[in-house]
Motif scaffolding. Structure first.
Motif, mmCIF file in Angstrom:
data_model
loop_
_atom_site.group_PDB
_atom_site.id
_atom_site.type_symbol
_atom_site.label_atom_id
_atom_site.label_comp_id
_atom_site.label_asym_id
_atom_site.label_seq_id
_atom_site.Cartn_x
_atom_site.Cartn_y
_atom_site.Cartn_z
ATOM 1 N N ASP A 21 0.804 -1.217 0.000
ATOM 2 C CA ASP A 21 0.000 0.000 0.000
ATOM 3 C C ASP A 21 0.843 1.276 0.000
ATOM 4 O O ASP A 21 0.331 2.366 -0.219
ATOM 5 N N GLN A 22 2.132 1.151 0.212
ATOM 6 C CA GLN A 22 3.035 2.308 0.178
ATOM 7 C C GLN A 22 3.704 2.471 -1.187
ATOM 8 O O GLN A 22 4.554 3.335 -1.365
ATOM 9 N N ALA A 23 3.304 1.677 -2.173
ATOM 10 C CA ALA A 23 3.908 1.733 -3.506
ATOM 11 C C ALA A 23 3.830 3.117 -4.156
ATOM 12 O O ALA A 23 4.807 3.556 -4.765
ATOM 13 N N PRO A 24 2.705 3.844 -4.054
ATOM 14 C CA PRO A 24 2.675 5.177 -4.674
ATOM 15 C C PRO A 24 3.746 6.131 -4.122
ATOM 16 O O PRO A 24 4.376 6.861 -4.880
ATOM 17 N N GLN A 25 3.972 6.083 -2.805
ATOM 18 C CA GLN A 25 5.018 6.924 -2.220
ATOM 19 C C GLN A 25 6.398 6.483 -2.710
ATOM 20 O O GLN A 25 7.266 7.305 -2.984
ATOM 21 N N ALA A 26 6.593 5.182 -2.799
ATOM 22 C CA ALA A 26 7.885 4.661 -3.252
ATOM 23 C C ALA A 26 8.177 5.124 -4.674
ATOM 24 O O ALA A 26 9.295 5.524 -4.996
#
Length: 63
Positions: free
Chosen positions: A37-42
Motif C-alpha cells: 500500500d506504500q507503492a505510490p510513495q515509493a
C-alpha cells in the motif's frame, strides 16, 4: 552506452546460491522495504527530482 534486459536465466541459480551461502548481499542495492500500500510513495522517491532510492521491495503481506 546501451540499455537492455539482463539475462536473468543465465545467472539466477548461481546468484541465489551465493545469497543463500551469505556470500552475496542484496542490501547494497535495496534501499527500502515497504508494504504494497506504500507503492505510490515509493514511486515518487524513485523518480527525479526526489529520486534517491535505488530499489524498493514491496511486501504483499503488509510487513
Amino acid at each position: 552506452m546501451g540499455t537492455g534486459q539482463a539475462n536473468v536465466q543465465a545467472y539466477n541459480r548461481q546468484l541465489c546460491g551465493l545469497i543463500e551461502q551469505g556470500k552475496a548481499k542484496l542490501s547494497w542495492i535495496v534501499s527500502q522495504e515497504l508494504s504494497l500500500d506504500q507503492a505510490p510513495q515509493a514511486y515518487q522517491h524513485l523518480r527525479p527530482p526526489r529520486g534517491r532510492w535505488t530499489k524498493v521491495l514491496l511486501h504483499l503481506d503488509g510487513s
